[in-house]
Design a protein around this motif. Sequence first.
Motif: not given
Length: 148
Positions: A55-67
Amino acid sequence: MADFKAFLPDSSFALDVSVEDWKDAIKQAGDRLVASGFTTDAYTDQMIETVEKMGPYIVIAPGLALAHSRPSDAVLGTGLSWVRLKTPVNFGNKANDPVSLVIGLAGRDEQEHLQVMSAIAGSLTNKEKTAKLAEAQTSEAIRAILEG
């Protein structure tokens, strides 16, 4: 202090990129990791598979994904990529969508993975720095903000 020039060379950046969807956004981040010699294309596939499974747990903060994905043979060196999207896209994370910045993270091992992560975490949780990063026009400017 991390050496951002080593972990985040000019070839790691793609600014104001247009993408179709979250998979394309991760692919762009993966392409920059490959271009910088940090990973092979297989790591890009692993990053996408991680989101498909977890799932999209990599979206760690508003507007930020850590792939990222687990350290593997597809990781040639520890480093980052920095992809700022022209138009934000949804990853399926209600709390933090839409995403406008995708940072690709490749670590040869857990320790290096965490080292690089902690080096940027402080900047990414600072609202003032985050605003400056969103406006920065060059890789040099982004590195200066991160190091500041």
